[in-house]
Design a protein around this motif. Structure first.
Motif, PDB file in Angstrom:
ATOM      1  N   UNK A 183     -14.509  23.149  30.412  1.00  0.00           N
ATOM      2  CA  UNK A 183     -15.568  23.158  31.331  1.00  0.00           C
ATOM      3  C   UNK A 183     -14.947  22.497  32.548  1.00  0.00           C
ATOM      4  N   UNK A 184     -14.365  20.952  32.359  1.00  0.00           N
ATOM      5  CA  UNK A 184     -13.898  20.358  33.542  1.00  0.00           C
ATOM      6  C   UNK A 184     -12.780  21.075  34.237  1.00  0.00           C
ATOM      7  N   UNK A 185     -11.679  21.692  33.267  1.00  0.00           N
ATOM      8  CA  UNK A 185     -10.750  22.515  33.986  1.00  0.00           C
ATOM      9  C   UNK A 185     -11.349  23.650  34.630  1.00  0.00           C
ATOM     10  N   UNK A 186     -12.380  24.393  34.153  1.00  0.00           N
ATOM     11  CA  UNK A 186     -12.959  25.403  34.844  1.00  0.00           C
ATOM     12  C   UNK A 186     -13.453  25.132  36.073  1.00  0.00           C
ATOM     13  N   UNK A 187     -13.998  23.816  36.152  1.00  0.00           N
ATOM     14  CA  UNK A 187     -14.559  23.523  37.763  1.00  0.00           C
ATOM     15  C   UNK A 187     -13.398  23.217  38.600  1.00  0.00           C
ATOM     16  N   UNK A 188     -12.432  22.625  37.956  1.00  0.00           N
ATOM     17  CA  UNK A 188     -11.098  22.349  38.827  1.00  0.00           C
ATOM     18  C   UNK A 188     -10.369  23.772  39.536  1.00  0.00           C
ATOM     19  N   UNK A 189     -10.454  24.918  38.777  1.00  0.00           N
ATOM     20  CA  UNK A 189      -9.877  26.059  38.989  1.00  0.00           C
ATOM     21  C   UNK A 189     -10.707  26.635  40.024  1.00  0.00           C
ATOM     22  N   UNK A 190     -12.124  26.151  40.069  1.00  0.00           N
ATOM     23  CA  UNK A 190     -13.077  27.004  41.287  1.00  0.00           C
ATOM     24  C   UNK A 190     -12.641  26.337  42.713  1.00  0.00           C
ATOM     25  N   UNK A 191     -11.775  25.295  42.656  1.00  0.00           N
ATOM     26  CA  UNK A 191     -11.521  24.673  43.998  1.00  0.00           C
ATOM     27  C   UNK A 191     -10.538  25.591  44.807  1.00  0.00           C
ATOM     28  N   UNK A 192     -11.128  25.999  46.001  1.00  0.00           N
ATOM     29  CA  UNK A 192     -10.033  26.920  46.980  1.00  0.00           C
ATOM     30  C   UNK A 192      -9.217  26.450  47.776  1.00  0.00           C
ATOM     31  N   UNK A 193      -9.208  25.117  48.103  1.00  0.00           N
ATOM     32  CA  UNK A 193      -8.319  24.724  48.967  1.00  0.00           C
ATOM     33  C   UNK A 193      -6.859  24.560  48.240  1.00  0.00           C
ATOM     34  N   UNK A 194      -5.902  25.198  48.818  1.00  0.00           N
ATOM     35  CA  UNK A 194      -4.430  25.406  47.986  1.00  0.00           C
ATOM     36  C   UNK A 194      -4.102  24.114  47.643  1.00  0.00           C
ATOM     37  N   UNK A 195      -4.279  23.070  48.476  1.00  0.00           N
ATOM     38  CA  UNK A 195      -3.386  21.814  48.366  1.00  0.00           C
ATOM     39  C   UNK A 195      -4.234  21.136  47.174  1.00  0.00           C
ATOM     40  N   UNK A 196      -5.612  20.996  47.246  1.00  0.00           N
ATOM     41  CA  UNK A 196      -6.398  20.194  46.430  1.00  0.00           C
ATOM     42  C   UNK A 196      -6.175  21.077  45.012  1.00  0.00           C
ATOM     43  N   UNK A 197      -6.378  22.344  45.115  1.00  0.00           N
ATOM     44  CA  UNK A 197      -6.315  23.083  43.947  1.00  0.00           C
ATOM     45  C   UNK A 197      -4.756  22.819  43.088  1.00  0.00           C
ATOM     46  N   UNK A 198      -3.787  22.715  43.888  1.00  0.00           N
ATOM     47  CA  UNK A 198      -2.312  22.472  43.387  1.00  0.00           C
ATOM     48  C   UNK A 198      -2.429  21.012  42.763  1.00  0.00           C
ATOM     49  N   UNK A 199      -3.016  20.184  43.497  1.00  0.00           N
ATOM     50  CA  UNK A 199      -3.141  18.658  42.868  1.00  0.00           C
ATOM     51  C   UNK A 199      -3.966  18.619  41.524  1.00  0.00           C
ATOM     52  N   UNK A 200      -4.951  19.248  41.372  1.00  0.00           N
ATOM     53  CA  UNK A 200      -5.819  19.218  40.259  1.00  0.00           C
ATOM     54  C   UNK A 200      -5.289  19.845  39.232  1.00  0.00           C
ATOM     55  N   UNK A 201      -4.549  20.960  39.670  1.00  0.00           N
ATOM     56  CA  UNK A 201      -3.775  21.478  38.273  1.00  0.00           C
ATOM     57  C   UNK A 201      -2.375  20.909  37.957  1.00  0.00           C
ATOM     58  N   UNK A 202      -1.683  19.914  38.701  1.00  0.00           N
ATOM     59  CA  UNK A 202      -0.637  19.296  38.456  1.00  0.00           C
ATOM     60  C   UNK A 202      -1.079  18.279  37.526  1.00  0.00           C
ATOM     61  N   UNK A 203      -2.199  17.720  37.399  1.00  0.00           N
ATOM     62  CA  UNK A 203      -2.860  16.820  36.378  1.00  0.00           C
ATOM     63  C   UNK A 203      -3.520  17.406  35.243  1.00  0.00           C
ATOM     64  N   UNK A 204      -4.350  18.164  35.412  1.00  0.00           N
ATOM     65  CA  UNK A 204      -5.493  18.670  34.481  1.00  0.00           C
ATOM     66  C   UNK A 204      -4.884  19.834  33.864  1.00  0.00           C
ATOM     67  N   UNK A 205      -4.124  20.551  34.311  1.00  0.00           N
ATOM     68  CA  UNK A 205      -3.432  21.672  34.142  1.00  0.00           C
ATOM     69  C   UNK A 205      -2.125  21.392  32.921  1.00  0.00           C
ATOM     70  N   UNK A 206      -1.868  20.047  32.740  1.00  0.00           N
ATOM     71  CA  UNK A 206      -0.717  19.603  31.872  1.00  0.00           C
ATOM     72  C   UNK A 206      -1.442  19.228  30.818  1.00  0.00           C
ATOM     73  N   UNK A 207      -0.439  19.844  29.704  1.00  0.00           N
ATOM     74  CA  UNK A 207      -0.979  19.657  28.278  1.00  0.00           C
ATOM     75  C   UNK A 207      -1.019  18.150  27.852  1.00  0.00           C
ATOM     76  N   UNK A 208       0.255  17.531  28.259  1.00  0.00           N
ATOM     77  CA  UNK A 208       0.257  15.965  27.712  1.00  0.00           C
ATOM     78  C   UNK A 208      -0.581  15.355  28.489  1.00  0.00           C
ATOM     79  N   UNK A 209      -1.129  15.456  29.856  1.00  0.00           N
ATOM     80  CA  UNK A 209      -2.153  14.694  30.560  1.00  0.00           C
ATOM     81  C   UNK A 209      -3.325  14.947  29.769  1.00  0.00           C
TER      82      UNK A 209
END
Length: 313
Positions: A113-139
């Motif tokens: 659910x949290x990752x889904x909210x993160x993926x709704x972020x439209x700003x390309x820089x903020x989206x890239x930052x969010x997924x760099x952390x929350x899209x990482x399996x180890x993190x």
């Protein structure tokens, strides 16, 4: 096994618990006694050893699993153990999974659910930052396992995730009600506001402050973690980075509550309100749960600065 959440006044327990903390204190008359904090997966309870020289009191240390024989008593609205006998438990006498407090909510579902909210972020820089952390399996594994606090609120496995999701959902609601808010900035700040706790607190079963936590604190640590990652994202707007860092630095709201800065942006103010709301509500819920089925006043709570009780009916 008798779990702590099932304790009632007058109950006798003879079972194994994790000793989260051990201190030697003095009574008003100057006599030494043992002051313990015991834990299982359902919660924690204070334990007192009034006679440290009893032959039933063996040698043990903080973070040892201990076999305890004790009576449950009620003191100032909360249960505690009057310990008669205690010894260090031997390997094979216990299962570690029984002693880690865990969120009552589904951890995998919360993370998705949290990752889904993160993926709704439209700003390309903020989206890239969010997924760099929350899209990482180890993190994801680290973040999902960690607590949000040593003891005050959400101090359990999945606590950091549960708190972060609640704060982020509140911020999403704020953004839907107040169009002046920059939704992408606010949601990004909400997802990252406590990221520093990954380094401020050690992992379970210790769940205690690290050297970084003692010397810097999660607000500074989290701001540094974001700053380091932002440097790797080509073209990240400096002003946007500054605004995001300010939201993290100001999310406790007041200087006396540990914020290096007070909120100077609308998004920082909204984040502070959401963080404080979830933290205070969970603090009171945990305090009420610690009182068991006691229908009366539970006494003064130093964290909430008031006497509390459950709602009737």
């Amino acid at each position: 096994m008798k779990y702590i959440e099932s304790f009632k006044e007058g109950l006798h327990t003879s079972d194994i618990y994790l000793c989260k903390n051990k201190q030697i204190a003095l009574t008003k008359s100057g006599k030494e006694y043992g002051n313990l904090l015991l834990q299982d997966k359902t919660g924690t309870i204070d334990g007192k050893i009034w006679d440290l020289h009893s032959p039933g009191v063996g040698s043990f240390e903080t973070l040892d699993y201990v076999q305890v024989e004790a009576d449950v008593t009620l003191f100032q609205g909360s249960y505690q153990l009057n310990i008669k006998r205690i010894r260090k438990a031997e390997a094979g006498e216990y299962e570690e999974a029984d002693y880690l407090p865990v969120s009552k909510k589904n951890i995998d579902k919360m993370y998705q659910e949290l990752l889904g909210i993160g993926r709704s972020i439209k700003n390309p820089y903020l989206s890239q930052l969010v997924l760099a952390f929350f899209g990482n399996a180890k993190f994801a594994r680290m973040f999902s396992f960690h607590s949000a606090a040593k003891s005050v609120h959400h101090g359990f496995v999945g606590g950091l995730l549960e708190h972060t999701l609640s704060v982020t959902k509140m911020c999403s609601y704020y953004a839907s009600c107040y169009p002046q808010l920059n939704r992408d900035l606010l949601l990004t700040a909400a997802m990252f506001h406590d990221i520093g706790k990954l380094k401020e607190l050690s992992v379970f079963p210790e769940n205690d402050y690290t050297d970084d936590g003692q010397l810097l604190g999660h607000i500074i640590i989290g701001t540094e973690m974001l700053g380091d990652k932002i440097k790797t994202i080509s073209g990240f707007p400096p002003k946007l980075a500054l605004e995001l860092k300010h939201c993290i630095l100001a999310h406790h709201g007041e200087l006396e509550y540990g914020s290096p800065k007070k909120p100077a942006l609308l998004e920082a103010l909204a984040l502070n309100f959401a963080d404080n709301t979830d933290a205070k509500l969970e603090t009171m819920i945990e305090a009420l749960n610690a009182g068991g089925d006691n229908p009366g006043w539970l006494g003064y709570n130093r964290l909430l600065e008031t006497n509390i009780r459950k709602t009737e009916g």
